[in-house]
Design a protein around this motif. Structure first.
Motif, short mmCIF file in Angstrom:
data_model
loop_
_atom_site.label_atom_id
_atom_site.label_comp_id
_atom_site.label_asym_id
_atom_site.label_seq_id
_atom_site.Cartn_x
_atom_site.Cartn_y
_atom_site.Cartn_z
N THR A 13 0.46 16.74 0.31
CA THR A 13 -0.57 16.27 1.24
C THR A 13 0.05 15.67 2.50
O THR A 13 -0.36 15.98 3.62
CB THR A 13 -1.44 15.21 0.55
OG1 THR A 13 -1.97 15.75 -0.66
CG2 THR A 13 -2.58 14.77 1.46
N ALA A 14 1.03 14.79 2.31
CA ALA A 14 1.65 14.14 3.46
C ALA A 14 2.31 15.17 4.36
O ALA A 14 2.20 15.11 5.59
CB ALA A 14 2.67 13.10 3.00
N GLU A 15 2.99 16.14 3.77
CA GLU A 15 3.64 17.16 4.59
C GLU A 15 2.62 17.90 5.45
O GLU A 15 2.82 18.10 6.65
CB GLU A 15 4.40 18.14 3.69
CG GLU A 15 5.12 19.22 4.49
CD GLU A 15 6.05 20.06 3.61
OE1 GLU A 15 6.21 19.73 2.41
OE2 GLU A 15 6.62 21.03 4.12
N ASP A 29 -4.21 5.62 4.27
CA ASP A 29 -5.53 5.83 3.70
C ASP A 29 -5.95 7.29 3.78
O ASP A 29 -6.58 7.81 2.87
CB ASP A 29 -6.55 4.95 4.44
CG ASP A 29 -7.69 4.56 3.54
OD1 ASP A 29 -7.43 3.85 2.54
OD2 ASP A 29 -8.82 4.99 3.81
N ALA A 30 -5.56 7.95 4.87
CA ALA A 30 -5.88 9.38 5.00
C ALA A 30 -5.12 10.17 3.92
O ALA A 30 -5.66 11.12 3.35
CB ALA A 30 -5.51 9.88 6.39
N ILE A 31 -3.89 9.77 3.65
CA ILE A 31 -3.10 10.46 2.62
C ILE A 31 -3.73 10.23 1.26
O ILE A 31 -3.84 11.14 0.43
CB ILE A 31 -1.64 9.97 2.66
CG1 ILE A 31 -0.99 10.39 3.98
CG2 ILE A 31 -0.85 10.50 1.47
CD1 ILE A 31 0.37 9.76 4.23
N GLY A 36 -6.20 12.37 -3.20
CA GLY A 36 -6.88 11.91 -4.40
C GLY A 36 -6.05 10.97 -5.25
O GLY A 36 -6.44 10.61 -6.35
N VAL A 37 -4.89 10.58 -4.74
CA VAL A 37 -4.03 9.63 -5.46
C VAL A 37 -4.38 8.22 -4.99
O VAL A 37 -4.50 7.97 -3.80
CB VAL A 37 -2.54 9.93 -5.17
CG1 VAL A 37 -1.64 8.88 -5.81
CG2 VAL A 37 -2.18 11.32 -5.66
N LEU A 42 0.18 5.40 -5.14
CA LEU A 42 0.95 5.83 -3.96
C LEU A 42 2.12 4.85 -3.74
O LEU A 42 3.27 5.27 -3.59
CB LEU A 42 0.02 5.85 -2.75
CG LEU A 42 0.40 6.67 -1.52
CD1 LEU A 42 -0.72 6.61 -0.48
CD2 LEU A 42 1.68 6.26 -0.86
N TYR A 43 1.81 3.56 -3.75
CA TYR A 43 2.87 2.58 -3.48
C TYR A 43 3.80 2.40 -4.67
O TYR A 43 4.90 1.87 -4.51
CB TYR A 43 2.26 1.26 -3.01
CG TYR A 43 1.95 1.29 -1.53
CD1 TYR A 43 2.93 1.03 -0.58
CD2 TYR A 43 0.68 1.65 -1.08
CE1 TYR A 43 2.67 1.09 0.77
CE2 TYR A 43 0.41 1.71 0.27
CZ TYR A 43 1.40 1.43 1.20
OH TYR A 43 1.14 1.51 2.54
#
Lengths: 186, 186
Positions: A13-15, A29-31, A36-37, A42-43
């Motif tokens: 997703t980030a890529e 937040d967009a990521i 959906g994670v 994420l952190y």
DNA sequence: GCATCGGGAGAACGACCGTTCTCCCGATCG
DNA sequence: CGATCGGGAGAACGGTCGTTCTCCCGATGC
């Protein structure tokens, strides 16, 4: 969703989002929404955005190196053809509808001046392309500078194709590369 | 300080800071502090950051076009030498201590996906380089694709020199350009 | 001399971002 | 069954950013 699946989805997703909009325009937040994670997960997996950015670039580095090598091994035999095959690989990449330039050139432009880790990854990646081309030109007995010149053509094609949106630079660079290769033949 | 002097100082300051750190890492307050122009005056002259960014890029576009043409007219006579002189001009630019890559490649990477105006300016700028090279190659009677190929070498040199910090790509690209020019001679 | 205007300095505002915290639920295990 | 744990959803926090507003001063014009 376990940590491993989350990591994969986050990197994917980030890529994609970074490629589309750049790094700083994409919020965590967009990521989270697009992947959906959950933020907590994420952190857990990437303790900061910087680390996520670096992980995305490092994975892309490995992907590109592997794809280039595999493409060369598959479609070409001999160093001359393998050097030219790099530009066919570029042509396929440029033709992808979501292509918006080389992630390393783009991210270096955005963050190279303030994030040394990003600058290092970009530098290493570009060096690996040069080294791959040097393997081919060395095998041909060509002078070492030829690999640098083929790398300039490849990177110029990436930059121009990204900015103009046209895939043509791949074919133009390939034709130029052929001239340089032929001129350097011992 | 009157509006005209403020505009000049703002463009100079913003261009330098954007080159050093990228666009989004530079706040309007940093531009105000570094330029000595008050915020009120800043927003009088450039009503938004987007407009300032575009003004910086447009001025740089004109500066580069003029510098390239002037350099070509000064150091070279004839299209063959003028085409090669582009790479000497690149060499001088890459050797500047603050060089960190081409502003259009860098800013396109950062904002091209979210700021269409920036993408357009970058596209036009790269087209102008190609057109300048095409003037020279056309005068030589070379096929049109040669100008595109020389532009790929130039842009590749900018990208690689920016990322690696080395000025060598200019000389390497010049040597490659000479090979292409010689091969295309009718 | 005094009212008016324009500009400088920087505080203030609203939005957003990276990161952390709270709350709650469902699963697991004795 | 009840206690505990881990995770999801999203609110909350602190900081920053682009932009605007306030306050004050000096110059100008009558």
């Amino acid at each position: 969703m376990d940590a491993e699946a989350a990591e994969l989805k986050l990197l994917d997703t980030a890529e994609r989002l970074f490629d589309e909009r750049g790094v700083q325009s994409v919020g965590m937040d967009a990521i989270r929404t697009a992947s959906g994670v959950s933020l907590k997960r994420l952190y857990q997996v990437f303790p900061s955005k910087d680390l996520l950015v670096e992980a995305v670039l490092r994975r892309r580095d490995e992907t590109v190196r592997a794809a280039l090598t595999a493409h060369g091994a598959r479609v070409a035999d001999g160093p001359y053809e393998r050097a030219l095959a790099v530009f066919d690989w570029l042509a396929g990449w440029f033709a992808e509808p979501e292509f918006r330039g080389c992630a390393f050139i783009n991210t270096f432009g955005e963050l190279g001046g303030v994030a040394p880790a990003v600058a290092t990854i970009a530098r290493d990646h570009k060096e690996s392309l040069r080294a791959y081309l040097a393997e081919q030109t060395d095998a041909l007995g060509a002078p070492p500078v030829l690999a640098d010149q083929l790398a300039l053509l490849a990177n110029g094609a990436m930059a121009v194709a990204g900015i103009t949106g046209s895939p043509e630079p791949a074919a133009q660079a390939k034709a130029a590369a052929r001239v340089l290769l032929d001129a350097a033949r011992p």
